[in-house]
Design a protein around this motif. Structure first.
Motif, PDB file in Angstrom:
ATOM      1  N   VAL A  42     -25.336  -3.198   2.631  1.00 65.22           N
ATOM      2  CA  VAL A  42     -25.036  -2.326   1.107  1.00 65.22           C
ATOM      3  C   VAL A  42     -23.765  -3.166   0.778  1.00 65.22           C
ATOM      4  O   VAL A  42     -23.012  -2.919  -0.487  1.00 65.22           O
ATOM      5  CB  VAL A  42     -24.669  -0.853   0.988  1.00 65.22           C
ATOM      6  CG1 VAL A  42     -26.113  -0.420   1.448  1.00 65.22           C
ATOM      7  CG2 VAL A  42     -23.787  -0.370   2.351  1.00 65.22           C
ATOM      8  N   LYS A  43     -23.105  -4.142   1.462  1.00 63.83           N
ATOM      9  CA  LYS A  43     -21.774  -4.649   1.265  1.00 63.83           C
ATOM     10  C   LYS A  43     -21.713  -5.287  -0.075  1.00 63.83           C
ATOM     11  O   LYS A  43     -22.650  -6.224  -0.378  1.00 63.83           O
ATOM     12  CB  LYS A  43     -21.360  -5.512   2.264  1.00 63.83           C
ATOM     13  CG  LYS A  43     -19.970  -6.248   2.051  1.00 63.83           C
ATOM     14  CD  LYS A  43     -19.549  -7.082   3.442  1.00 63.83           C
ATOM     15  CE  LYS A  43     -18.155  -7.508   2.932  1.00 63.83           C
ATOM     16  NZ  LYS A  43     -17.013  -6.960   3.764  1.00 63.83           N
ATOM     17  N   GLY A  44     -20.714  -4.696  -1.284  1.00 68.83           N
ATOM     18  CA  GLY A  44     -20.705  -5.481  -2.431  1.00 68.83           C
ATOM     19  C   GLY A  44     -21.673  -5.294  -3.319  1.00 68.83           C
ATOM     20  O   GLY A  44     -21.971  -5.598  -4.433  1.00 68.83           O
ATOM     21  N   ARG A  61     -20.360  -1.424  -3.386  1.00 60.42           N
ATOM     22  CA  ARG A  61     -19.410  -1.577  -4.525  1.00 60.42           C
ATOM     23  C   ARG A  61     -19.552  -0.207  -5.480  1.00 60.42           C
ATOM     24  O   ARG A  61     -18.272   0.364  -5.817  1.00 60.42           O
ATOM     25  CB  ARG A  61     -20.040  -2.445  -5.449  1.00 60.42           C
ATOM     26  CG  ARG A  61     -19.467  -2.730  -6.785  1.00 60.42           C
ATOM     27  CD  ARG A  61     -19.630  -3.786  -7.771  1.00 60.42           C
ATOM     28  NE  ARG A  61     -18.854  -3.946  -8.636  1.00 60.42           N
ATOM     29  CZ  ARG A  61     -18.331  -4.944  -9.201  1.00 60.42           C
ATOM     30  NH1 ARG A  61     -18.831  -6.066  -8.871  1.00 60.42           N
ATOM     31  NH2 ARG A  61     -17.440  -4.973 -10.423  1.00 60.42           N
ATOM     32  N   SER A  62     -20.441   0.629  -5.380  1.00 65.94           N
ATOM     33  CA  SER A  62     -20.743   1.677  -6.175  1.00 65.94           C
ATOM     34  C   SER A  62     -21.768   2.453  -5.487  1.00 65.94           C
ATOM     35  O   SER A  62     -22.552   1.985  -5.016  1.00 65.94           O
ATOM     36  CB  SER A  62     -20.774   1.787  -7.568  1.00 65.94           C
ATOM     37  OG  SER A  62     -22.051   0.955  -7.887  1.00 65.94           O
ATOM     38  N   LYS A 120     -20.845   8.512   2.763  1.00 67.44           N
ATOM     39  CA  LYS A 120     -19.543   7.915   3.448  1.00 67.44           C
ATOM     40  C   LYS A 120     -20.036   6.722   4.202  1.00 67.44           C
ATOM     41  O   LYS A 120     -19.073   5.592   4.125  1.00 67.44           O
ATOM     42  CB  LYS A 120     -18.994   8.882   4.247  1.00 67.44           C
ATOM     43  CG  LYS A 120     -18.331   9.910   3.634  1.00 67.44           C
ATOM     44  CD  LYS A 120     -17.452  10.873   4.684  1.00 67.44           C
ATOM     45  CE  LYS A 120     -16.562  11.735   3.731  1.00 67.44           C
ATOM     46  NZ  LYS A 120     -15.471  12.793   4.616  1.00 67.44           N
ATOM     47  N   TYR A 121     -21.192   6.673   4.704  1.00 68.21           N
ATOM     48  CA  TYR A 121     -21.669   5.367   5.363  1.00 68.21           C
ATOM     49  C   TYR A 121     -21.574   4.266   4.433  1.00 68.21           C
ATOM     50  O   TYR A 121     -21.017   3.149   4.843  1.00 68.21           O
ATOM     51  CB  TYR A 121     -23.026   5.677   6.108  1.00 68.21           C
ATOM     52  CG  TYR A 121     -23.738   4.375   6.725  1.00 68.21           C
ATOM     53  CD1 TYR A 121     -23.350   4.364   8.099  1.00 68.21           C
ATOM     54  CD2 TYR A 121     -24.397   3.603   6.079  1.00 68.21           C
ATOM     55  CE1 TYR A 121     -23.749   3.089   8.809  1.00 68.21           C
ATOM     56  CE2 TYR A 121     -25.067   2.532   6.585  1.00 68.21           C
ATOM     57  CZ  TYR A 121     -24.594   2.168   8.032  1.00 68.21           C
ATOM     58  OH  TYR A 121     -25.236   1.086   8.551  1.00 68.21           O
ATOM     59  N   ALA A 122     -22.434   4.496   3.462  1.00 68.73           N
ATOM     60  CA  ALA A 122     -22.330   3.518   2.206  1.00 68.73           C
ATOM     61  C   ALA A 122     -21.119   2.829   1.936  1.00 68.73           C
ATOM     62  O   ALA A 122     -20.838   1.651   1.664  1.00 68.73           O
ATOM     63  CB  ALA A 122     -23.101   4.034   1.081  1.00 68.73           C
ATOM     64  N   LEU A 123     -20.152   3.782   1.611  1.00 65.55           N
ATOM     65  CA  LEU A 123     -18.950   3.445   1.395  1.00 65.55           C
ATOM     66  C   LEU A 123     -18.018   2.640   2.368  1.00 65.55           C
ATOM     67  O   LEU A 123     -17.441   1.856   2.209  1.00 65.55           O
ATOM     68  CB  LEU A 123     -17.952   4.652   0.936  1.00 65.55           C
ATOM     69  CG  LEU A 123     -18.433   5.476  -0.542  1.00 65.55           C
ATOM     70  CD1 LEU A 123     -17.552   6.787  -0.606  1.00 65.55           C
ATOM     71  CD2 LEU A 123     -18.236   4.507  -1.593  1.00 65.55           C
ATOM     72  N   PRO A 131     -19.161  -1.650 -11.935  1.00 66.84           N
ATOM     73  CA  PRO A 131     -18.279  -0.729 -11.763  1.00 66.84           C
ATOM     74  C   PRO A 131     -17.104  -0.925 -10.809  1.00 66.84           C
ATOM     75  O   PRO A 131     -17.121  -2.225 -10.261  1.00 66.84           O
ATOM     76  CB  PRO A 131     -18.699   0.521 -10.961  1.00 66.84           C
ATOM     77  CG  PRO A 131     -20.124  -0.575 -10.318  1.00 66.84           C
ATOM     78  CD  PRO A 131     -20.268  -1.576 -11.306  1.00 66.84           C
ATOM     79  N   PRO A 132     -15.906  -0.446 -10.782  1.00 70.69           N
ATOM     80  CA  PRO A 132     -14.886  -0.764  -9.595  1.00 70.69           C
ATOM     81  C   PRO A 132     -15.615  -0.563  -8.514  1.00 70.69           C
ATOM     82  O   PRO A 132     -16.014   0.369  -8.181  1.00 70.69           O
ATOM     83  CB  PRO A 132     -13.561   0.240 -10.055  1.00 70.69           C
ATOM     84  CG  PRO A 132     -13.868   0.478 -11.496  1.00 70.69           C
ATOM     85  CD  PRO A 132     -15.610   0.573 -11.732  1.00 70.69           C
ATOM     86  N   TYR A 133     -14.690  -1.170  -7.442  1.00 70.07           N
ATOM     87  CA  TYR A 133     -15.342  -0.942  -6.148  1.00 70.07           C
ATOM     88  C   TYR A 133     -15.079   0.405  -5.678  1.00 70.07           C
ATOM     89  O   TYR A 133     -13.805   0.981  -5.995  1.00 70.07           O
ATOM     90  CB  TYR A 133     -14.853  -1.920  -5.242  1.00 70.07           C
ATOM     91  CG  TYR A 133     -15.510  -3.207  -5.087  1.00 70.07           C
ATOM     92  CD1 TYR A 133     -16.356  -3.496  -4.024  1.00 70.07           C
ATOM     93  CD2 TYR A 133     -15.272  -4.198  -6.211  1.00 70.07           C
ATOM     94  CE1 TYR A 133     -17.225  -4.495  -3.914  1.00 70.07           C
ATOM     95  CE2 TYR A 133     -16.101  -5.319  -5.851  1.00 70.07           C
ATOM     96  CZ  TYR A 133     -17.030  -5.555  -4.918  1.00 70.07           C
ATOM     97  OH  TYR A 133     -17.792  -6.690  -4.826  1.00 70.07           O
ATOM     98  N   GLY A 134     -15.969   1.153  -4.927  1.00 70.70           N
ATOM     99  CA  GLY A 134     -15.814   2.315  -4.496  1.00 70.70           C
ATOM    100  C   GLY A 134     -16.203   3.569  -5.569  1.00 70.70           C
ATOM    101  O   GLY A 134     -15.914   4.647  -5.054  1.00 70.70           O
ATOM    102  N   SER A 135     -16.679   3.197  -6.764  1.00 68.68           N
ATOM    103  CA  SER A 135     -17.048   4.344  -7.825  1.00 68.68           C
ATOM    104  C   SER A 135     -18.260   4.902  -7.116  1.00 68.68           C
ATOM    105  O   SER A 135     -19.132   4.513  -6.607  1.00 68.68           O
ATOM    106  CB  SER A 135     -17.286   3.368  -9.041  1.00 68.68           C
ATOM    107  OG  SER A 135     -16.458   2.687  -9.369  1.00 68.68           O
TER     108      SER A 135
END
Length: 172
Positions: free
Chosen positions: A3-5, A46-47, A38-41, A100-104
Motif C-alpha cells: 500500500v506504500k504511496g 497515501r490515503s 493503522k496497518y495501512a497508514l 490527497p495529502p499523505y495520511g488522509s
C-alpha cells in the motif's frame, strides 16, 4: 498487499447501533477496523477511503442513516482527523480522492443511499420495489473504483453480499 504511496479503498462495517438522539450505542464495529486502518497508514498508504453502510435507507438519502452521525467517533477512535465526504460517488468525491495529502482519511457517505449499491430499493412515493439499471450500477462501480489504487475488505459481516462495494470495485 503493498500500500506504500497508494490510495486505499477500505470497505468497512460501520453499521453501528444509533439511538433516537443520534448517539452511538456500541462502537465495537468501528474499533474492530482500527488495526487494519493503522496497518495501512504504518505501511505508507497515501490515503484511506472508508466506505460503509448504516441502516437500511432503501437507496435514498435519509439523515438518520448518514455517516455524519459517526464521523466524530471514527475520528476520536483513530485519534486522527477524518474528512467526511457528503456522497460516496461522483465528481466532487473523485476530485477529493484524486491527489490527497499523505495520511488522509476520508469517510464516504452511506453507500446504501444509492440504489446501485444493493441493486434494488424502494420507490419513496409508491413504496414499490425498484431495481437499478445495469448502466447505473456500472457507473456507480466505476466511480467507486476511481477513488483508490487498491481495495481492502475489512467488512467481514457483509462480505457475503453481492453489493457493488463488495464485488464491483475493480481494484487489486
Amino acid at each position: 498487499i503493498d500500500v506504500k504511496g497508494k490510495r486505499v479503498f477500505m470497505r468497512v462495517d460501520f453499521n453501528v447501533p444509533i439511538d433516537k438522539k443520534g448517539n452511538i450505542r456500541d462502537a465495537r464495529r468501528i474499533r474492530s477496523a482500527v488495526p487494519t486502518i493503522k496497518y495501512a497508514l504504518e505501511k505508507g498508504a497515501r490515503s484511506i477511503v472508508l466506505a460503509s453502510h448504516l441502516g437500511r435507507p432503501n437507496g435514498e438519502y435519509n439523515e438518520k442513516f448518514s455517516m455524519k452521525l459517526i464521523l466524530s467517533e471514527v475520528s476520536r477512535i483513530l485519534n486522527k482527523k477524518v474528512v467526511y465526504l457528503p456522497d460516496c460517488v461522483g465528481q466532487r468525491v473523485e476530485e477529493a480522492c484524486r491527489q490527497p495529502p499523505y495520511g488522509s482519511i476520508f469517510l464516504l457517505e452511506n453507500l446504501r443511499f444509492h440504489i446501485e449499491e444493493k441493486g434494488k430499493g424502494k420507490d419513496k412515493k409508491t413504496g414499490k420495489k425498484v431495481k437499478a439499471s445495469k448502466r447505473a450500477v456500472t457507473q456507480f462501480r466505476k466511480s467507486l473504483s476511481s477513488l483508490a489504487d487498491v481495495y481492502v475488505n475489512d467488512a467481514f459481516g457483509t462480505c457475503h453480499r453481492k453489493h457493488s462495494s463488495m464485488v464491483g470495485v475493480n481494484l487489486p
